[in-house]
Design a protein around this motif. Structure first.
Motif, short mmCIF file in Angstrom:
data_model
loop_
_atom_site.label_atom_id
_atom_site.label_comp_id
_atom_site.label_asym_id
_atom_site.label_seq_id
_atom_site.Cartn_x
_atom_site.Cartn_y
_atom_site.Cartn_z
N ALA A 1 -9.57 38.41 50.96
CA ALA A 1 -8.39 38.13 51.21
C ALA A 1 -7.97 37.31 49.67
O ALA A 1 -6.18 37.42 49.79
CB ALA A 1 -8.01 36.60 51.95
N GLY A 2 -8.81 37.76 48.42
CA GLY A 2 -7.86 37.81 47.19
C GLY A 2 -8.24 36.06 47.09
O GLY A 2 -9.34 35.40 47.18
N ILE A 3 -7.87 35.53 45.39
CA ILE A 3 -8.31 34.91 45.01
C ILE A 3 -7.01 33.46 44.43
O ILE A 3 -6.38 34.69 44.06
CB ILE A 3 -9.69 35.05 44.12
CG1 ILE A 3 -10.45 35.55 44.43
CG2 ILE A 3 -10.31 33.86 42.95
CD1 ILE A 3 -11.76 36.30 43.21
N ILE A 4 -7.42 32.64 44.81
CA ILE A 4 -5.89 32.16 44.08
C ILE A 4 -7.30 31.11 42.57
O ILE A 4 -8.14 30.53 43.06
CB ILE A 4 -6.08 30.88 44.10
CG1 ILE A 4 -5.00 31.74 46.10
CG2 ILE A 4 -5.20 29.91 44.24
CD1 ILE A 4 -4.77 30.25 46.79
N PHE A 5 -6.54 30.61 41.47
CA PHE A 5 -6.94 30.26 39.64
C PHE A 5 -6.40 28.91 40.00
O PHE A 5 -4.57 29.34 39.29
CB PHE A 5 -7.66 31.40 39.15
CG PHE A 5 -7.72 32.75 39.66
CD1 PHE A 5 -9.08 32.47 39.44
CD2 PHE A 5 -7.03 33.18 40.19
CE1 PHE A 5 -10.03 34.15 39.55
CE2 PHE A 5 -8.02 34.82 39.95
CZ PHE A 5 -9.51 35.22 39.82
N LEU A 6 -6.88 27.50 40.21
CA LEU A 6 -6.16 26.60 39.85
C LEU A 6 -6.78 26.32 38.11
O LEU A 6 -7.29 27.55 37.70
CB LEU A 6 -7.08 25.67 40.57
CG LEU A 6 -6.51 26.13 42.23
CD1 LEU A 6 -7.38 24.94 43.05
CD2 LEU A 6 -5.09 26.01 42.76
N PRO A 7 -6.51 25.79 37.71
CA PRO A 7 -6.05 25.20 36.27
C PRO A 7 -7.62 25.29 36.09
O PRO A 7 -8.56 24.44 36.73
CB PRO A 7 -6.01 24.00 35.93
CG PRO A 7 -4.28 23.86 36.35
CD PRO A 7 -4.66 24.80 37.80
N GLY A 8 -8.41 26.03 35.33
CA GLY A 8 -9.77 25.80 34.39
C GLY A 8 -9.43 26.07 33.19
O GLY A 8 -8.73 26.08 32.68
N ALA A 9 -10.81 26.00 33.11
CA ALA A 9 -11.71 26.40 31.19
C ALA A 9 -12.77 27.33 31.58
O ALA A 9 -12.08 28.36 32.22
CB ALA A 9 -12.38 25.14 30.40
N GLY A 10 -13.46 27.60 30.08
CA GLY A 10 -13.97 28.92 30.13
C GLY A 10 -14.79 29.79 31.17
O GLY A 10 -14.10 30.79 31.32
N GLY A 11 -15.20 28.94 31.79
CA GLY A 11 -16.02 29.79 34.05
C GLY A 11 -14.21 30.11 34.42
O GLY A 11 -14.69 31.49 34.84
N THR A 12 -13.57 29.43 34.46
CA THR A 12 -12.49 29.66 34.90
C THR A 12 -11.47 31.13 34.86
O THR A 12 -11.38 32.56 34.98
CB THR A 12 -11.25 29.04 35.82
OG1 THR A 12 -11.62 27.90 36.35
CG2 THR A 12 -9.75 28.91 36.27
N VAL A 13 -11.35 30.99 33.42
CA VAL A 13 -11.32 32.03 32.63
C VAL A 13 -11.88 33.89 32.86
O VAL A 13 -11.85 34.85 33.46
CB VAL A 13 -11.23 31.82 30.90
CG1 VAL A 13 -10.49 33.07 30.93
CG2 VAL A 13 -9.64 30.19 31.07
N GLN A 14 -13.05 32.91 32.43
CA GLN A 14 -14.51 34.35 32.95
C GLN A 14 -13.73 34.93 34.25
O GLN A 14 -13.90 35.80 34.13
CB GLN A 14 -15.67 33.70 32.69
CG GLN A 14 -16.56 34.66 33.29
CD GLN A 14 -18.10 34.11 32.98
OE1 GLN A 14 -18.42 33.27 32.73
NE2 GLN A 14 -19.26 34.80 34.02
#
Length: 378
Positions: free
Chosen positions: A297-310
């Motif tokens: 159903a998709g992905i929501i990206f909350l604020p994060g750093a290296g791992g989230t950007v990857q």
């Protein structure tokens, strides 16, 4: 009973084996028998063709093992001195990962969760310590077999559910507004879908907590946040941090479902106790790919750093080459954060321009907007 493609049959219980044999099965070719105690089934095994069968971590008498090997079966014994079941058939639960070693337990087993103050003796901590201490080929084989088994169990679990992923920073303390936003997001999404996270602390825990509170109202969410804010981080004490989470679970025992997919690669990050099912892997690369893959159903990206950007650009790569029918929504939350502090949005938008994914890539300000997009189909 479970059957996969063609002749492959997974047998995860002695009862399932007995039913199939009683129904007339005479060949186990292509069967995979996992973690079964077969010490009382020698006569039955001698009465069937076992050529091409896999016995994975099963307990057999010496005579029975010699017999099935001689007749063409492949037997993978348990790897010795391993704290985890390399051929397990189900995902983990929080109670299981936080349980102490049986030899250390002072009291008989109960239905209550283990005392998380003893985290160093927990299954989770012992598995991580073993993975760091062992570098032998046997240890590498055990980890690969374990992760394969977790993958099979995860495929079974998600087959009946539609998942939406939420990624975000591991270092958001309980008590922060960003943590409360994650709980609200998880709670709202979980009333229609099943949320999946990386299974760790911070934003991941917040979203899994929202999943646990899916059947509760605003008052329950505020009460849970108040209890958890007394122990904002797992540093300096994982035990105290986990104990606060188990206290909230006890307050709301009828919790909703959610999924966590953590890894022992990040041993300093304990799994959060709010995911009802936990697919924990040793290999982080495998875990990252699977985490993104299962979120239909998709992905929501909350604020994060290296791992989230990857994770943003790993997901973007999948969508970039996908046909239009396979693109899953990508929603970045926090306009200032993703355009100025970590300006991933500009690159993501330029990659999406002119591609089928373009209409499915979004930048929003609030978690409420993100939830609306997902629930409307992105």
């Amino acid at each position: 009973m479970r059957r996969t493609r063609g002749r492959v049959v997974d047998i995860d219980s002695v009862e399932d084996l007995d039913r199939r044999l009683a129904a007339g099965a005479r060949s186990l070719s292509g069967w995979r028998l996992r973690s079964l105690d077969l010490t009382g089934r020698g006569r039955q095994l001698r009465g069937v063709d076992v050529s091409g069968a896999l016995f994975l971590g099963c307990t057999l008498t010496l005579d029975d093992e010699v017999s099935v090997r001689a007749r063409g079966a492949v037997v993978f014994p348990m790897v010795p001195d391993v704290p985890i079941d390399t051929f397990r058939t189900t995902l983990y639960t929080p109670d299981e990962l936080y349980s102490a070693a049986e030899s250390d337990a002072a009291e008989p087993a109960t239905a209550e969760p283990a005392e998380p103050a003893s985290y160093t003796r927990s299954l989770d901590a012992r598995a991580y310590a073993w993975s760091r201490e062992q570098s032998s080929r046997d240890a590498a084989l055990a980890q690969a077999l374990h992760d394969h088994s977790i993958g099979l169990a995860l495929a079974d679990w998600i087959a009946r559910r539609r998942l939406v992923g939420v990624m975000g920073g591991h270092d958001i303390p309980r008590g922060r507004p960003e943590y409360a936003d994650g709980v609200l997001l998880g709670q709202r999404l979980s009333r229609s879908l099943t949320v999946a996270t990386g299974g760790g602390p911070g934003a991941m825990e917040a979203v899994n907590l929202g999943g646990h509170l899916a059947r509760q109202g605003d008052d329950a969410r505020h009460r849970a946040l108040e209890v958890l804010s007394a122990v904002p981080d797992f540093i300096p004490s994982i035990g105290a941090w986990a104990r606060a989470a188990f206290a909230v679970r006890a307050m709301f025992p009828d919790g909703g479902e959610s999924l966590g997919i953590p890894t022992w690669h990040y041993g300093h990050e304990p799994p959060n106790p709010f995911a009802s099912a936990i697919a924990k892997y040793f290999r982080n690369a495998q875990r990252e790919a699977i985490l993104l893959e299962v979120c239909q159903a998709g992905i929501i990206f909350l604020p994060g750093a290296g791992g989230t950007v990857q994770e943003i650009f790993q997901d973007a790569c999948e969508n970039y080459y996908a046909d239009e029918s396979s693109v899953a929504p990508m929603i970045l939350v926090g306009k200032q954060y993703w355009t100025q502090q970590h300006p991933a949005w500009q690159l993501l938008a330029s990659l999406a321009a002119g591609r089928p994914m373009e209409q499915h890539v979004h930048l929003v300000e609030t978690v409420q907007e993100a939830a609306d997009l997902v629930l409307s189909g992105g």
